[in-house]
Design a protein around this motif. Structure first.
Motif, PDB file in Angstrom:
ATOM      1  N   LEU A  61       0.129   0.918   4.086  1.00 51.92           N
ATOM      2  CA  LEU A  61       1.453   0.842   3.470  1.00 51.92           C
ATOM      3  C   LEU A  61       2.639   1.523   4.179  1.00 51.92           C
ATOM      4  CD1 LEU A  61      -0.021   1.647  -0.274  1.00 51.92           C
ATOM      5  CD2 LEU A  61       0.365  -0.521   0.786  1.00 51.92           C
ATOM      6  N   ASP A  62       3.581   1.056   4.287  1.00 56.78           N
ATOM      7  CA  ASP A  62       4.763   1.658   4.808  1.00 56.78           C
ATOM      8  C   ASP A  62       5.346   2.994   4.017  1.00 56.78           C
ATOM      9  OD1 ASP A  62       6.771   2.391   6.608  1.00 56.78           O
ATOM     10  OD2 ASP A  62       8.017   0.523   5.870  1.00 56.78           O
ATOM     11  N   LEU A  63       4.444   4.086   4.674  1.00 59.62           N
ATOM     12  CA  LEU A  63       4.824   5.481   4.003  1.00 59.62           C
ATOM     13  C   LEU A  63       5.795   6.410   4.979  1.00 59.62           C
ATOM     14  CD1 LEU A  63       1.403   6.605   2.449  1.00 59.62           C
ATOM     15  CD2 LEU A  63       3.375   5.199   1.346  1.00 59.62           C
ATOM     16  N   GLY A  64       6.092   5.576   6.223  1.00 59.34           N
ATOM     17  CA  GLY A  64       6.925   6.146   6.755  1.00 59.34           C
ATOM     18  C   GLY A  64       6.370   7.148   8.032  1.00 59.34           C
ATOM     19  N   GLY A  65       5.108   7.714   7.591  1.00 64.28           N
ATOM     20  CA  GLY A  65       4.525   8.666   8.412  1.00 64.28           C
ATOM     21  C   GLY A  65       3.837   8.123   9.631  1.00 64.28           C
ATOM     22  N   LYS A  66       3.705   8.787  10.829  1.00 65.18           N
ATOM     23  CA  LYS A  66       3.087   8.302  12.062  1.00 65.18           C
ATOM     24  C   LYS A  66       1.882   9.451  12.292  1.00 65.18           C
ATOM     25  CE  LYS A  66       5.781   4.997  12.748  1.00 65.18           C
ATOM     26  NZ  LYS A  66       5.544   3.478  12.841  1.00 65.18           N
ATOM     27  N   ALA A  67       1.703  10.475  11.569  1.00 61.80           N
ATOM     28  CA  ALA A  67       0.757  11.540  12.159  1.00 61.80           C
ATOM     29  C   ALA A  67      -0.663  11.004  11.637  1.00 61.80           C
ATOM     30  CB  ALA A  67       1.084  12.701  11.571  1.00 61.80           C
ATOM     31  N   PRO A  68      -1.772  11.432  12.307  1.00 61.54           N
ATOM     32  CA  PRO A  68      -3.029  10.621  11.867  1.00 61.54           C
ATOM     33  C   PRO A  68      -3.277  10.878  10.398  1.00 61.54           C
ATOM     34  CG  PRO A  68      -3.377  11.704  14.160  1.00 61.54           C
ATOM     35  CD  PRO A  68      -1.951  12.119  13.403  1.00 61.54           C
ATOM     36  N   TRP A  69      -3.397  11.889   9.730  1.00 57.41           N
ATOM     37  CA  TRP A  69      -3.707  11.833   8.293  1.00 57.41           C
ATOM     38  C   TRP A  69      -2.514  11.136   7.632  1.00 57.41           C
ATOM     39  CZ3 TRP A  69      -8.240  13.058   6.835  1.00 57.41           C
ATOM     40  CH2 TRP A  69      -8.990  13.853   7.558  1.00 57.41           C
ATOM     41  N   GLU A  70      -1.440  11.184   7.943  1.00 60.89           N
ATOM     42  CA  GLU A  70      -0.239  10.209   7.178  1.00 60.89           C
ATOM     43  C   GLU A  70      -0.901   8.752   7.257  1.00 60.89           C
ATOM     44  OE1 GLU A  70       3.639  13.265   7.877  1.00 60.89           O
ATOM     45  OE2 GLU A  70       3.028  11.528   9.497  1.00 60.89           O
ATOM     46  N   VAL A  71      -1.114   8.270   8.568  1.00 58.72           N
ATOM     47  CA  VAL A  71      -1.470   6.839   8.689  1.00 58.72           C
ATOM     48  C   VAL A  71      -3.002   6.768   7.938  1.00 58.72           C
ATOM     49  CG1 VAL A  71      -2.388   5.094  10.359  1.00 58.72           C
ATOM     50  CG2 VAL A  71      -0.296   6.786  10.818  1.00 58.72           C
ATOM     51  N   ALA A  72      -3.549   7.425   7.810  1.00 60.81           N
ATOM     52  CA  ALA A  72      -4.968   7.245   7.229  1.00 60.81           C
ATOM     53  C   ALA A  72      -4.752   7.129   5.686  1.00 60.81           C
ATOM     54  CB  ALA A  72      -6.051   8.587   7.561  1.00 60.81           C
ATOM     55  N   VAL A  73      -3.859   8.048   5.332  1.00 64.83           N
ATOM     56  CA  VAL A  73      -3.544   7.924   3.752  1.00 64.83           C
ATOM     57  C   VAL A  73      -2.890   6.605   3.430  1.00 64.83           C
ATOM     58  CG1 VAL A  73      -2.019   8.761   1.904  1.00 64.83           C
ATOM     59  CG2 VAL A  73      -3.086  10.352   3.265  1.00 64.83           C
ATOM     60  N   SER A  74      -1.877   6.113   4.359  1.00 64.58           N
ATOM     61  CA  SER A  74      -1.611   4.798   4.122  1.00 64.58           C
ATOM     62  C   SER A  74      -2.436   3.504   4.121  1.00 64.58           C
ATOM     63  CB  SER A  74      -0.444   4.203   5.112  1.00 64.58           C
ATOM     64  OG  SER A  74      -0.903   4.172   6.465  1.00 64.58           O
ATOM     65  N   VAL A  75      -3.570   3.789   5.137  1.00 57.74           N
ATOM     66  CA  VAL A  75      -4.612   2.815   5.179  1.00 57.74           C
ATOM     67  C   VAL A  75      -5.436   2.829   3.943  1.00 57.74           C
ATOM     68  CG1 VAL A  75      -6.774   1.990   6.406  1.00 57.74           C
ATOM     69  CG2 VAL A  75      -4.446   2.856   7.770  1.00 57.74           C
ATOM     70  N   ILE A  76      -5.958   3.995   3.415  1.00 56.57           N
ATOM     71  CA  ILE A  76      -6.925   3.928   2.389  1.00 56.57           C
ATOM     72  C   ILE A  76      -6.152   3.348   1.177  1.00 56.57           C
ATOM     73  CG2 ILE A  76      -8.225   5.419   1.088  1.00 56.57           C
ATOM     74  CD1 ILE A  76      -9.317   4.978   3.822  1.00 56.57           C
ATOM     75  N   ALA A  77      -4.874   4.010   0.915  1.00 61.28           N
ATOM     76  CA  ALA A  77      -4.171   3.334  -0.400  1.00 61.28           C
ATOM     77  C   ALA A  77      -4.267   1.847  -0.159  1.00 61.28           C
ATOM     78  CB  ALA A  77      -2.665   4.177  -0.443  1.00 61.28           C
ATOM     79  N   GLN A  78      -3.946   1.181   0.959  1.00 63.36           N
ATOM     80  CA  GLN A  78      -3.700  -0.123   0.763  1.00 63.36           C
ATOM     81  C   GLN A  78      -5.265  -0.882   0.669  1.00 63.36           C
ATOM     82  OE1 GLN A  78      -2.829  -2.445   4.812  1.00 63.36           O
ATOM     83  NE2 GLN A  78      -1.163  -3.145   3.750  1.00 63.36           N
ATOM     84  N   ILE A  79      -6.019  -0.271   1.234  1.00 61.37           N
ATOM     85  CA  ILE A  79      -7.515  -0.786   1.052  1.00 61.37           C
ATOM     86  C   ILE A  79      -7.867  -0.597  -0.477  1.00 61.37           C
ATOM     87  CG2 ILE A  79      -9.929  -0.033   1.337  1.00 61.37           C
ATOM     88  CD1 ILE A  79      -9.413   0.733   4.117  1.00 61.37           C
ATOM     89  N   ILE A  80      -7.402   0.409  -1.241  1.00 61.45           N
ATOM     90  CA  ILE A  80      -7.631   0.608  -2.555  1.00 61.45           C
ATOM     91  C   ILE A  80      -6.837  -0.420  -3.402  1.00 61.45           C
ATOM     92  CG2 ILE A  80      -7.338   1.913  -4.664  1.00 61.45           C
ATOM     93  CD1 ILE A  80      -7.987   4.540  -2.908  1.00 61.45           C
ATOM     94  N   ALA A  81      -5.765  -0.732  -3.108  1.00 62.34           N
ATOM     95  CA  ALA A  81      -4.854  -1.793  -3.580  1.00 62.34           C
ATOM     96  C   ALA A  81      -5.500  -3.122  -3.690  1.00 62.34           C
ATOM     97  CB  ALA A  81      -3.485  -1.773  -3.205  1.00 62.34           C
ATOM     98  N   GLU A  82      -6.095  -3.446  -2.232  1.00 59.10           N
ATOM     99  CA  GLU A  82      -6.660  -4.756  -2.152  1.00 59.10           C
ATOM    100  C   GLU A  82      -7.957  -4.744  -2.751  1.00 59.10           C
ATOM    101  OE1 GLU A  82      -5.555  -7.513  -0.263  1.00 59.10           O
ATOM    102  OE2 GLU A  82      -3.747  -6.428  -0.699  1.00 59.10           O
ATOM    103  N   ARG A  83      -8.902  -3.673  -2.936  1.00 58.28           N
ATOM    104  CA  ARG A  83     -10.024  -3.463  -3.580  1.00 58.28           C
ATOM    105  C   ARG A  83      -9.758  -3.995  -5.197  1.00 58.28           C
ATOM    106  NH1 ARG A  83     -12.273   1.809  -5.511  1.00 58.28           N
ATOM    107  NH2 ARG A  83     -10.375   1.493  -6.307  1.00 58.28           N
TER     108      ARG A  83
END
Length: 327
Positions: A296-318
């Motif tokens: 998801l486009d959360l604006g962050g680029k740091a590893p944990w920020e990207v990880a949060v955006s990826v897991i959030a998108q995975i949950i939404a798709e699930r």
């Protein structure tokens, strides 16, 4: 003797009570399963939310802290006498001093599960085989129904005769392809969220990265993904920064029934990457499933920020449900 809940409800971080049930069975202990089957007026937990009590452990939560302590008392009684119980909290409930701050009315089923319970054994077998099943119970007798039809709700109840059904799906599997800090953070966060996480780093170090709860595979993408396995309850996050490795992983993942496929990379380079996929025979329908750039486009680029955006998108798709592979 009631179950003593700790001051800090870390037990509530376990959304899935099956691991706790497995642990109780392995220890030869009876357990008590509590299922929230009715919610009126809104509430923090949906129908199908569960807790499990056994010996010195508790897992799951039902109300955000409003009723768990009292439920533990009734669970201890059911463990002792084997009698199922139906509990009502909120409007019309017999315990007016126990208030649900959300104003909801909830109903719970409390049932004792013997360590040799046949339905529990069938549930564990289905979990290991990654097959969805329905737990059907009236509190005293229960059975597991295999291969529920598409659209089966998470929880439903019949009043007469009283029966509760609770859907159990395979644990979400998250496969992260890569080895940089963003890939590591994504795999670790997936494991912390209770998912079955695997990190794939082709030709990576022989020693695993030491991430708790994260499996490791160092094979090439096609072989690694085939060995780990992709089913409709699998998410594949590709994040290697190597176009050839990414390409190999995406060709496999996009042709599979994975619930989610995403790839890390700059948006401006995306047309070139998609052209490579099409040239390799990946269809437009398959490419349409690809989340690129990943997360998801959360604006962050740091590893944990990207990880949060990826897991959030995975949950939404699930939560949109599993889907067949596109051709």
């Amino acid at each position: 003797m009631p179950f003593d809940l700790p001051d800090w409800p870390l037990f509530g971080l376990a959304e899935d009570v099956r691991p706790a049930l497995r642990a109780a069975r392995a220890a030869g202990e009876a357990s008590v399963l509590v299922t929230l089957f009715s919610v009126e007026g809104g509430g923090p937990r949906p129908p199908g939310a569960q807790m499990l009590f056994a010996g010195g452990l508790a897992a799951g939560f039902l109300s955000g802290g409003c009723v768990e302590g009292d439920v533990a008392i009734h669970a201890a009684r059911t463990l002792a006498d084997g009698e199922p119980r139906r509990l009502v909290y909120g409007e019309g409930g017999p315990w007016p001093d126990i208030r649900l701050l959300c104003g909801a009315r909830i109903e719970l089923l409390v049932e004792r599960i013997a360590p040799d319970d046949a339905a529990a054994e069938a549930l564990m077998a289905a979990t290991d085989a990654r097959r969805p099943v329905v737990w059907r119970t009236d509190g005293a007798a229960r059975r597991v129904i295999a291969d529920p039809p598409p659209g089966q709700p998470d929880c439903r109840v019949w009043a007469s005769p009283f029966v509760v059904e609770r859907l159990y799906e395979p644990v979400l599997r998250v496969i992260v392809v890569g080895g940089d800090p963003t890939a590591l953070a994504t795999a670790q966060l997936a494991a912390q969220a209770g998912f079955a996480a695997t990190l794939v780093r082709p030709k990576g170090p022989s020693a695993p990265p030491g991430l708790q709860g994260v499996a490791y595979h160092r094979g090439e993408p096609a072989a690694a993904l085939a060995e780990v396995g992709i089913d409709p309850w699998t998410a594949v996050a590709v994040a290697t920064h190597d176009w050839d490795v990414d390409q190999a992983a995406l060709e496999v993942a996009l042709a599979s029934p994975a619930a989610y496929v995403g790839v890390l990379g700059a948006r401006r380079r995306l047309p070139e990457r998609l052209a490579r996929l099409r040239a390799a025979g990946v269809t437009d329908a398959q490419i349409a499933r690809l989340k690129a750039p990943i997360g998801l486009d959360l604006g962050g680029k740091a590893p944990w920020e990207v990880a949060v955006s990826v897991i959030a998108q995975i949950i939404a798709e699930r939560d949109r449900g599993p889907r067949p592979a596109e051709s």
